[in-house]
Motif scaffolding. Structure first.
Motif, PDB file in Angstrom:
ATOM      1  N   GLY A 277      53.857  32.448  34.352  1.00 43.59           N
ATOM      2  CA  GLY A 277      52.730  31.649  33.957  1.00 43.59           C
ATOM      3  C   GLY A 277      52.700  30.365  34.307  1.00 43.59           C
ATOM      4  N   PHE A 278      53.947  29.866  34.593  1.00 41.89           N
ATOM      5  CA  PHE A 278      54.129  28.476  34.868  1.00 41.89           C
ATOM      6  C   PHE A 278      53.952  28.268  36.312  1.00 41.89           C
ATOM      7  N   ASN A 279      54.556  29.135  37.288  1.00 41.60           N
ATOM      8  CA  ASN A 279      53.598  29.223  38.559  1.00 41.60           C
ATOM      9  C   ASN A 279      52.183  29.301  38.728  1.00 41.60           C
ATOM     10  N   CYS A 280      51.622  30.027  38.147  1.00 38.92           N
ATOM     11  CA  CYS A 280      50.198  30.222  38.172  1.00 38.92           C
ATOM     12  C   CYS A 280      49.488  28.938  37.706  1.00 38.92           C
TER      13      CYS A 280
ATOM     14  N   VAL B 123      49.304  42.780  45.307  1.00 31.48           N
ATOM     15  CA  VAL B 123      50.280  41.591  44.766  1.00 31.48           C
ATOM     16  C   VAL B 123      51.527  42.378  44.125  1.00 31.48           C
ATOM     17  N   ARG B 124      51.232  43.547  43.309  1.00 31.29           N
ATOM     18  CA  ARG B 124      52.386  44.137  42.698  1.00 31.29           C
ATOM     19  C   ARG B 124      53.419  44.937  43.741  1.00 31.29           C
ATOM     20  N   THR B 125      52.546  45.106  44.723  1.00 28.96           N
ATOM     21  CA  THR B 125      53.559  45.853  45.779  1.00 28.96           C
ATOM     22  C   THR B 125      54.463  44.903  46.601  1.00 28.96           C
ATOM     23  N   GLN B 126      54.081  43.679  46.807  1.00 27.57           N
ATOM     24  CA  GLN B 126      54.853  42.802  47.334  1.00 27.57           C
ATOM     25  C   GLN B 126      55.915  41.933  46.315  1.00 27.57           C
TER      26      GLN B 126
ATOM     27  N   THR C  54      47.229  28.911  27.857  1.00 28.66           N
ATOM     28  CA  THR C  54      46.561  30.290  28.023  1.00 28.66           C
ATOM     29  C   THR C  54      47.415  31.114  29.011  1.00 28.66           C
ATOM     30  N   ALA C  55      48.538  30.715  29.641  1.00 31.52           N
ATOM     31  CA  ALA C  55      49.324  31.110  30.620  1.00 31.52           C
ATOM     32  C   ALA C  55      50.733  31.375  29.902  1.00 31.52           C
TER      33      ALA C  55
ATOM     34  N   LEU D  66      44.061  33.635  38.414  1.00 33.04           N
ATOM     35  CA  LEU D  66      45.170  33.534  39.064  1.00 33.04           C
ATOM     36  C   LEU D  66      46.642  34.156  38.248  1.00 33.04           C
ATOM     37  N   TYR D  67      46.487  33.866  36.724  1.00 26.93           N
ATOM     38  CA  TYR D  67      47.400  34.507  35.876  1.00 26.93           C
ATOM     39  C   TYR D  67      47.231  36.094  35.594  1.00 26.93           C
ATOM     40  N   THR D  68      46.044  36.322  35.229  1.00 28.64           N
ATOM     41  CA  THR D  68      45.863  37.816  34.982  1.00 28.64           C
ATOM     42  C   THR D  68      45.104  38.616  36.133  1.00 28.64           C
ATOM     43  N   GLY D  69      44.145  37.938  36.737  1.00 32.57           N
ATOM     44  CA  GLY D  69      43.550  38.820  37.794  1.00 32.57           C
ATOM     45  C   GLY D  69      44.374  38.968  38.962  1.00 32.57           C
TER      46      GLY D  69
END
Length: 243
Positions: free
Chosen positions: A101-104, A88-91, A179-180, A78-81
């Motif tokens: 990282g907190f949300n992930c 995801v990057r376009t939205q 980790t996040a 979720l955090y890196t993948g």
């Protein structure tokens, strides 16, 4: 240990307007993930025990996947993948969410504990006495009313001892949030260890904080069990406890 605590007690315990302490971050991670997981697990548990395969099969697959993979891997996905995906990057909304990282961490913890809680609640629902269900049907209750007034209240009460274990395990699982880059208790302890090279003292303080939180949760759940599961105790034991 006293010297390290005197130097790092603010990051461990004290929150100001700019930054939350490690204790507050850990408690917030636990509370948010447990609340989200609980709210999602109740309807999913009903679907898990349903005779309709269109409802039970997706829930079964979800619980098997999240119980069969390590939480650490789920958090990394979720955090890196997720952020590496172009969609995801376009939205803008998705990018803003998965960039934190907190949300992930909250999403990973909520999905993980929801899978375990779903199975706990589903098992409690299956354990409902057949006579109680037949009595509710004879009384004229619809399926929805029967679940709302009989099955779910009874199942949630019976699942309380197992669910308390899941909450404690979820507290322990929050330690992977570093980790996040989430500044929880363990992250503060790692920072203290990196600055002082006193590993035993740094992580010992973190261990004491986790033990204190665990004892508080155990006491709260024990009190809840005494209140909501009193009808399951023998009559003599109930009278003894009141005296």
């Amino acid at each position: 240990m006293i010297q390290i605590f005197a130097e790092y007690w603010r990051p461990f315990l004290y929150s100001d307007g700019m930054r939350a302490s490690g204790l507050v971050v850990t408690l917030w991670l636990l509370a948010a993930s447990i609340a989200l997981g609980f709210c999602a697990a109740v309807p999913l548990a009903c679907g898990r025990v349903s005779r309709n395969r269109w409802l039970s099969t997706p829930v079964r697959v979800y619980t098997y996947v999240f119980r069969g993979t390590p939480l650490y891997v789920q958090l990394l996905l979720l955090y890196t993948g997720m952020y590496s995906l172009e969609v995801v990057r376009t939205q803008s909304l998705l990018e803003a969410f998965f960039k934190s990282g907190f949300n992930c961490a909250i999403l990973a913890f909520a999905l993980n504990t929801c899978a375990y809680t779903t199975e706990i609640f589903a098992g409690a629902i299956r354990g409902i006495s057949h006579g109680e269900v037949e009595a509710a049907r004879a009384y004229g209750m619809s399926t929805f009313t029967m679940y709302r007034r009989l099955i779910l209240p009874s199942a949630l009460r019976r699942a309380l001892p197992l669910y308390s274990n899941e909450v404690i395990l979820m507290l322990h699982a929050t330690t992977v949030a570093f980790t996040a880059t989430v500044p929880d208790i363990l992250k503060v302890a790692r920072d203290a260890n990196s600055a002082t090279y006193q590993s035993f003292e740094s992580f010992g303080i973190a261990a004491l904080l986790y033990v204190a939180i665990s004892f508080a949760l155990v006491a709260a759940f024990r009190r809840a069990e005494q209140r909501w599961l009193a009808y399951l105790r023998p009559a003599g034991a109930a009278r003894t406890s009141r005296t």
